[in-house]
Motif scaffolding. Structure first.
Motif, mmCIF file in Angstrom:
data_model
loop_
_atom_site.group_PDB
_atom_site.id
_atom_site.type_symbol
_atom_site.label_atom_id
_atom_site.label_comp_id
_atom_site.label_asym_id
_atom_site.label_seq_id
_atom_site.Cartn_x
_atom_site.Cartn_y
_atom_site.Cartn_z
ATOM 1 N N PRO A 9 0.880 -1.289 -0.026
ATOM 2 C CA PRO A 9 0.056 0.103 -0.063
ATOM 3 C C PRO A 9 0.901 1.252 -0.101
ATOM 4 N N SER A 10 0.587 2.166 -0.540
ATOM 5 C CA SER A 10 1.135 3.428 -0.774
ATOM 6 C C SER A 10 0.844 4.210 0.581
ATOM 7 N N LEU A 11 1.999 4.930 0.773
ATOM 8 C CA LEU A 11 2.095 5.622 2.204
ATOM 9 C C LEU A 11 0.945 6.484 1.947
ATOM 10 N N LEU A 12 0.582 7.151 0.792
ATOM 11 C CA LEU A 12 -0.489 8.114 0.745
ATOM 12 C C LEU A 12 -1.956 7.456 0.791
ATOM 13 N N ALA A 13 -2.021 6.256 0.748
ATOM 14 C CA ALA A 13 -3.156 5.744 0.808
ATOM 15 C C ALA A 13 -4.207 6.207 1.997
ATOM 16 N N SER A 14 -3.231 6.509 3.079
ATOM 17 C CA SER A 14 -4.147 6.939 4.248
ATOM 18 C C SER A 14 -4.779 8.340 4.204
ATOM 19 N N VAL A 15 -4.474 8.995 3.072
ATOM 20 C CA VAL A 15 -5.041 10.372 2.962
ATOM 21 C C VAL A 15 -6.238 10.263 2.307
ATOM 22 N N LYS A 16 -7.582 10.318 2.750
ATOM 23 C CA LYS A 16 -8.925 10.354 2.504
ATOM 24 C C LYS A 16 -9.087 11.171 0.885
ATOM 25 N N LYS A 17 -9.505 10.497 0.194
ATOM 26 C CA LYS A 17 -9.958 11.281 -1.061
ATOM 27 C C LYS A 17 -11.382 12.250 -0.928
ATOM 28 N N SER A 18 -12.015 11.892 0.044
ATOM 29 C CA SER A 18 -13.196 12.757 0.072
ATOM 30 C C SER A 18 -13.074 14.031 0.839
ATOM 31 N N GLN A 19 -11.891 14.460 0.984
ATOM 32 C CA GLN A 19 -11.605 15.725 1.953
ATOM 33 C C GLN A 19 -11.881 16.976 0.801
ATOM 34 N N PRO A 20 -12.184 17.810 1.231
ATOM 35 C CA PRO A 20 -11.907 19.223 0.384
ATOM 36 C C PRO A 20 -10.487 19.391 0.066
ATOM 37 N N ALA A 21 -10.358 20.113 -1.232
ATOM 38 C CA ALA A 21 -9.023 19.845 -1.876
ATOM 39 C C ALA A 21 -7.810 20.493 -0.929
ATOM 40 N N LEU A 22 -8.021 21.532 -0.471
ATOM 41 C CA LEU A 22 -7.004 22.168 0.311
ATOM 42 C C LEU A 22 -6.478 21.516 1.529
ATOM 43 N N ALA A 23 -7.617 20.766 2.327
ATOM 44 C CA ALA A 23 -7.176 20.013 3.342
ATOM 45 C C ALA A 23 -6.594 18.745 2.780
ATOM 46 N N ARG A 24 -6.814 18.115 1.613
ATOM 47 C CA ARG A 24 -6.204 17.033 1.140
ATOM 48 C C ARG A 24 -4.994 17.152 0.818
ATOM 49 N N ALA A 25 -4.783 18.422 0.213
ATOM 50 C CA ALA A 25 -3.315 18.857 -0.418
ATOM 51 C C ALA A 25 -2.411 18.911 0.676
ATOM 52 N N MET A 26 -2.813 19.511 2.056
ATOM 53 C CA MET A 26 -2.175 19.531 3.102
ATOM 54 C C MET A 26 -1.703 18.228 3.623
ATOM 55 N N ASP A 27 -2.916 17.274 3.757
ATOM 56 C CA ASP A 27 -2.662 16.040 4.253
ATOM 57 C C ASP A 27 -1.646 15.080 3.515
ATOM 58 N N LEU A 28 -1.791 15.250 2.030
ATOM 59 C CA LEU A 28 -0.611 14.643 1.064
ATOM 60 C C LEU A 28 0.796 15.075 1.467
ATOM 61 N N GLN A 29 0.872 16.235 1.586
ATOM 62 C CA GLN A 29 2.235 16.885 1.724
ATOM 63 C C GLN A 29 2.635 16.568 3.257
ATOM 64 N N ARG A 30 1.919 16.478 4.251
ATOM 65 C CA ARG A 30 2.285 16.138 5.568
ATOM 66 C C ARG A 30 2.706 14.793 5.598
#
Length: 271
Positions: free
Chosen positions: A142-163
């Motif tokens: 599984p990708s490390l980024l698989a834990s980042v929810k796709k349903s989030q608003p774009a700004l929040a998801r961008a932050m989580d992907l980077q974090r």
């Protein structure tokens, strides 16, 4: 039915609203799909109350958001899927599992950075388990980024992907390097504009927004909250223009861009 601080009273109220024949006609006709937009709206209302520092309003908005959880749980209970107690049990189980440094053998032994990495790995494991329950073929790794929810608003998801990526060292070391990236992305937008390629402009604009979110993260600023504050500032300054024009016996429709721009600069001095 009198109000109460006991959550069971709220569950009783929702049950009464959803009772056929005697309940509320509007509540009775709702489904998960029709209620979902209200759930999202209430979450934003909570964020707005926090941004305004209005704790009285926050109390009300948290209640509205809690009602959304109760509403969804009631509909699920009617279908025999789960009930409110199952929701509480599920999140309690998840929080205990995700905090072995608090509730497990490693209590008090992890640094904040180690906690972030652990959190991401546990969420990835949970996602794989959910996929297995649904009968989906798990990824080989599984990708490390698989834990980042796709349903989030774009700004929040961008932050989580980077974090999340930063937990393995994939990150900028200096905020000024991010600022340089922002300038680079702006130059690429300008080049796309010169070529008149609308789709390329949109793509580069997305890259610029992603870079700005990265800068906000390094500055320890929440991009959603920062943008909300800027929206509010824009509204205040635009309202100043409207009031100033009205005081002159004019209006937005009658004013020139130069007049509005001059008033905008005046508004900036007001805050």
């Amino acid at each position: 039915m009198p109000p109460s601080q006991d959550i069971s009273r709220l569950l009783e109220i929702m049950a009464a609203l959803r009772t056929p024949k005697t309940g509320c006609p509007w509540d009775l006709e709702q489904t998960f799909a029709t209620i979902a937009p209200y759930t999202i709206e209430e979450a934003y209302e909570v964020a707005d109350a926090i941004a305004r520092g209005d704790l009285d309003d926050l109390k009300e908005e948290l209640g509205d958001l809690l009602l959304q959880v109760v509403f969804h749980a009631r509909m699920a209970e009617e279908q025999g899927a789960f009930e409110f107690g199952d929701v509480v049990n599920a999140i309690s189980t998840k929080m205990i599992r995700r905090h072995p440094h608090v509730f497990g053998d490693r209590a008090g032994q992890l640094t904040p950075d180690e906690v972030k990495g652990l959190w991401g790995r546990i969420k990835a494991e949970e996602k794989a388990e959910r996929a297995a329950r649904r009968g989906e073929a798990p990824d080989e790794k599984p990708s490390l980024l698989a834990s980042v929810k796709k349903s989030q608003p774009a700004l929040a998801r961008a932050m989580d992907l980077q974090r999340t990526a930063s937990t393995v060292g994939f990150d900028w070391n200096d905020p000024r390097a991010v600022l340089a990236k922002i300038r680079e992305e702006a130059d690429e937008i300008e080049a796309a504009l010169d070529h008149g390629d609308a789709s390329h402009v949109a793509e580069e604009t997305g890259d610029l927004l992603f870079a700005v979110v990265n800068l906000a993260r390094h500055a320890k600023a929440d991009p959603e909250m920062a943008l909300r504050a800027t929206n509010a500032k824009f509204e205040r300054r635009f309202a100043y223009i409207e009031r100033a024009l009205a005081a002159r016996g004019s209006s937005l429709e009658k004013a020139t861009l130069a007049e509005m721009d001059a008033l905008w600069n005046e508004a900036k001095t007001e805050g």
